[in-house]
Design a protein around this motif. Structure first.
Motif, short mmCIF file in Angstrom:
data_model
loop_
_atom_site.label_atom_id
_atom_site.label_comp_id
_atom_site.label_asym_id
_atom_site.label_seq_id
_atom_site.Cartn_x
_atom_site.Cartn_y
_atom_site.Cartn_z
N PRO A 38 0.79 -1.24 0.00
CA PRO A 38 0.00 0.00 0.00
C PRO A 38 0.82 1.29 0.00
O PRO A 38 0.36 2.30 -0.53
CB PRO A 38 -0.84 -0.11 1.28
CG PRO A 38 -0.08 -1.04 2.18
CD PRO A 38 0.58 -2.03 1.24
N PHE A 39 2.02 1.27 0.58
CA PHE A 39 2.77 2.53 0.71
C PHE A 39 3.16 3.12 -0.65
O PHE A 39 2.88 4.30 -0.91
CB PHE A 39 4.01 2.31 1.59
CG PHE A 39 4.89 3.53 1.69
CD1 PHE A 39 4.56 4.58 2.55
CD2 PHE A 39 6.04 3.65 0.93
CE1 PHE A 39 5.36 5.71 2.64
CE2 PHE A 39 6.85 4.76 1.02
CZ PHE A 39 6.51 5.81 1.88
N PRO A 40 3.81 2.38 -1.56
CA PRO A 40 4.16 3.00 -2.85
C PRO A 40 2.94 3.45 -3.64
O PRO A 40 2.99 4.46 -4.35
CB PRO A 40 4.92 1.89 -3.59
CG PRO A 40 5.38 0.96 -2.53
CD PRO A 40 4.33 1.00 -1.47
N ARG A 68 -0.03 7.78 -5.78
CA ARG A 68 -1.37 8.38 -5.89
C ARG A 68 -1.31 9.85 -5.56
O ARG A 68 -1.85 10.70 -6.28
CB ARG A 68 -2.33 7.67 -4.93
CG ARG A 68 -3.77 8.17 -4.99
CD ARG A 68 -4.55 7.73 -3.77
NE ARG A 68 -4.06 8.37 -2.55
CZ ARG A 68 -3.91 7.75 -1.40
NH1 ARG A 68 -4.15 6.47 -1.28
NH2 ARG A 68 -3.47 8.44 -0.35
N ASP A 69 -0.61 10.19 -4.47
CA ASP A 69 -0.49 11.60 -4.09
C ASP A 69 0.32 12.37 -5.12
O ASP A 69 0.03 13.53 -5.43
CB ASP A 69 0.16 11.72 -2.72
CG ASP A 69 -0.74 11.20 -1.60
OD1 ASP A 69 -1.97 11.20 -1.79
OD2 ASP A 69 -0.21 10.79 -0.56
N PHE A 70 1.39 11.74 -5.66
CA PHE A 70 2.25 12.41 -6.62
C PHE A 70 1.53 12.63 -7.95
O PHE A 70 1.62 13.71 -8.55
CB PHE A 70 3.51 11.56 -6.83
CG PHE A 70 4.51 12.19 -7.76
CD1 PHE A 70 5.21 13.33 -7.40
CD2 PHE A 70 4.77 11.62 -9.00
CE1 PHE A 70 6.14 13.90 -8.25
CE2 PHE A 70 5.70 12.18 -9.86
CZ PHE A 70 6.39 13.32 -9.49
N SER A 130 4.03 5.28 -17.43
CA SER A 130 5.35 4.77 -17.03
C SER A 130 5.65 5.12 -15.57
O SER A 130 6.23 4.31 -14.85
CB SER A 130 6.43 5.34 -17.94
OG SER A 130 6.53 6.74 -17.82
N ILE A 131 5.23 6.30 -15.13
CA ILE A 131 5.50 6.70 -13.74
C ILE A 131 4.60 5.93 -12.79
O ILE A 131 5.02 5.53 -11.70
CB ILE A 131 5.33 8.22 -13.60
CG1 ILE A 131 6.45 8.92 -14.39
CG2 ILE A 131 5.36 8.64 -12.14
CD1 ILE A 131 6.26 10.40 -14.56
N GLY A 174 6.39 3.69 -10.21
CA GLY A 174 6.17 4.23 -8.88
C GLY A 174 5.31 3.37 -7.98
O GLY A 174 5.35 3.51 -6.76
N GLY A 175 4.53 2.46 -8.56
CA GLY A 175 3.69 1.59 -7.76
C GLY A 175 4.23 0.17 -7.72
O GLY A 175 4.83 -0.28 -6.75
N HIS A 176 4.03 -0.54 -8.82
CA HIS A 176 4.39 -1.96 -8.88
C HIS A 176 5.88 -2.19 -8.67
O HIS A 176 6.29 -3.06 -7.90
CB HIS A 176 3.95 -2.52 -10.23
CG HIS A 176 4.15 -3.98 -10.39
ND1 HIS A 176 3.35 -4.91 -9.77
CD2 HIS A 176 5.06 -4.69 -11.09
CE1 HIS A 176 3.75 -6.13 -10.08
NE2 HIS A 176 4.80 -6.02 -10.89
N ALA A 177 6.73 -1.44 -9.38
CA ALA A 177 8.17 -1.69 -9.29
C ALA A 177 8.71 -1.36 -7.91
O ALA A 177 9.53 -2.11 -7.36
CB ALA A 177 8.89 -0.88 -10.37
#
Length: 413
Positions: free
Chosen positions: A158-160, A165-167, A246-247, A251-254
């Motif tokens: 959940p953290f990434p 999400r915020d970014f 791409s971000i 930014g999430g999965h990777a």
């Protein structure tokens, strides 16, 4: 009058090696790929065929060769577009017609300048306290639930997603519609083609909706930056969507998988973990070494095509031939990183290549480092006695994916 001495002769390139099929099998935990170990040692510039696509490609594994290829304009990503090259998956992760991944300078420079407006020091300063609060909230829930607990479920998953999400600027109430697409976009199994296509369609539709919303209600987030640039005709709508895709994926999965692997590495290296507890000021340096040490992906990423004949590592790459760079192998090159399989927080060697090199160096590196520091630092501060709740060999890792990482990470404290 004496004649000038004859110039030293240049050794002729060696004959091309045979083409090897590389299945890129699932590997246990953080084990290095034995195929990459072999070719780095015995044939650092070799030829491969992967599971999908046509023909073969060159594979570059040495650190200095990878840096050379990724920064030399004679190797193009644009020339990959439209070609059915040998690859690990049936569909590209990112759009080949828009975005940063499949373009060369000077167009690449134009798009990169737009995205750079979102990755400023000011933006990261604004994001960091939000991320720290989010990590604390997630660990509050984990602590209240009590041990044992799954760190992937409570933190690394959940953290990434919350940070990106915020970014990006997605409202929390809408995130459930987005959360599953990253894994599908990066799946590489035999049954993944339709999943990947559907994930790409769904992601595109959601991003188009978000960007339209930002045109109506501007904000200082990534979606706002991209929407403003598209409205000013600096970039196209397709380019804006591809950049955001791409971000979102990286930014999430990777980050989820890479940070989970970092924590697994620490939990299976008790001496280094204990040192980090005693010397928390070492955290930034430790995170950098973890980025080098952790094999963050299976296989290889986006290829390039030689624009003209170029010699690399004693092999002649002909114009039009496809070439892959193995960043994971380069990060274990013993010529640059002595004892490369050791996790060593005191390294003073050259910079790792976990974020790539050259014009396509990952712009989100600054954010990924920040997230890793927050996750690791928060866990060690909250749970100084943290340890695996199961034997290390029983930790389940992802299967049939391009990004490596734990599926679950059971811990106790």
């Amino acid at each position: 009058m004496p004649l000038d001495p004859a110039p030293a002769s240049t050794p002729s390139p060696t004959p091309p090696p045979p083409v090897r099929f590389w299945p890129v099998d699932d590997l246990p935990a953080l084990d290095p790929d034995p195929f990459l170990d072999e070719v780095l040692r015995d044939e650092p510039v070799t030829r491969i065929k992967l599971a999908h696509g046509e023909g073969h490609a060159w594979l570059i594994t040495r650190y200095e060769d990878v840096r050379f290829v990724t920064s030399d304009p004679r190797f193009s990503r644009e020339l990959v577009v439209g070609r059915d090259v040998t690859s690990m998956r049936p569909e590209p992760v990112a759009s080949q017609t828009a975005g940063l991944q499949y373009i060369d300078p000077p167009r690449h420079n134009r798009l990169r300048r737009v995205v750079a407006r979102a990755f400023t020091g000011r933006a990261m300063q604004r994001l960091r306290p939000m991320a720290e609060r989010r990590a604390a909230e997630l660990l509050d829930v984990m602590e209240a639930a009590g041990p044992p607990a799954d760190l992937m479920e409570h933190l690394h998953g959940p953290f990434p997603i919350a940070v990106i999400r915020d970014f990006l600027g997605v409202d929390e109430k809408d995130w459930h519609r987005w959360a599953a697409t990253g894994e599908a976009l990066l799946s590489a199994g035999a049954d993944s083609e339709e999943r990947a296509k559907e994930a790409a369609r769904a992601t595109r539709a959601r991003l188009a909706e978000l960007l339209q919303h930002r045109r109506d209600e501007p904000r200082e987030d990534l979606a706002g930056v991209l929407a403003l640039a598209a409205a000013a005709d600096e970039i196209t709508d397709d380019e804006a969507i591809s950049l955001a895709t791409s971000i979102q994926v990286s930014g999430g999965h990777a980050v989820r998988n890479n940070s989970g692997s970092m924590m697994y590495a620490l939990l299976t290296h008790p001496r280094q973990l204990d040192r980090l507890r005693r010397e928390p000021e070492l955290l930034p340096k430790a995170v950098d070494e973890l980025f080098r040490y952790v094999p963050h992906r299976n296989g290889v990423g986006i290829p390039r095509v030689a624009v003209e004949d170029v010699e690399v590592g004693g092999q002649l790459i002909r114009a039009g031939e496809v070439i892959y760079n193995a960043y994971v192998a380069a990060n274990r090159d013993p010529a640059v990183f002595p004892d490369p399989d050791d996790l060593d927080f005191d390294r003073t060697n050259g910079p790792h290549l976990a974020f790539g090199h050259g014009p396509h160096h990952c712009m989100a590196a600054i954010m990924a480092r920040m997230e890793a520091e927050i996750m690791i630092g928060s866990v060690l501060a909250r749970f100084p006695g943290i340890r695996l709740a199961v034997p290390a060999e029983d930790v389940e890792f992802q299967r049939q994916g391009l990004i490596r990482g734990p599926r679950t990470l059971p811990v106790t404290w």
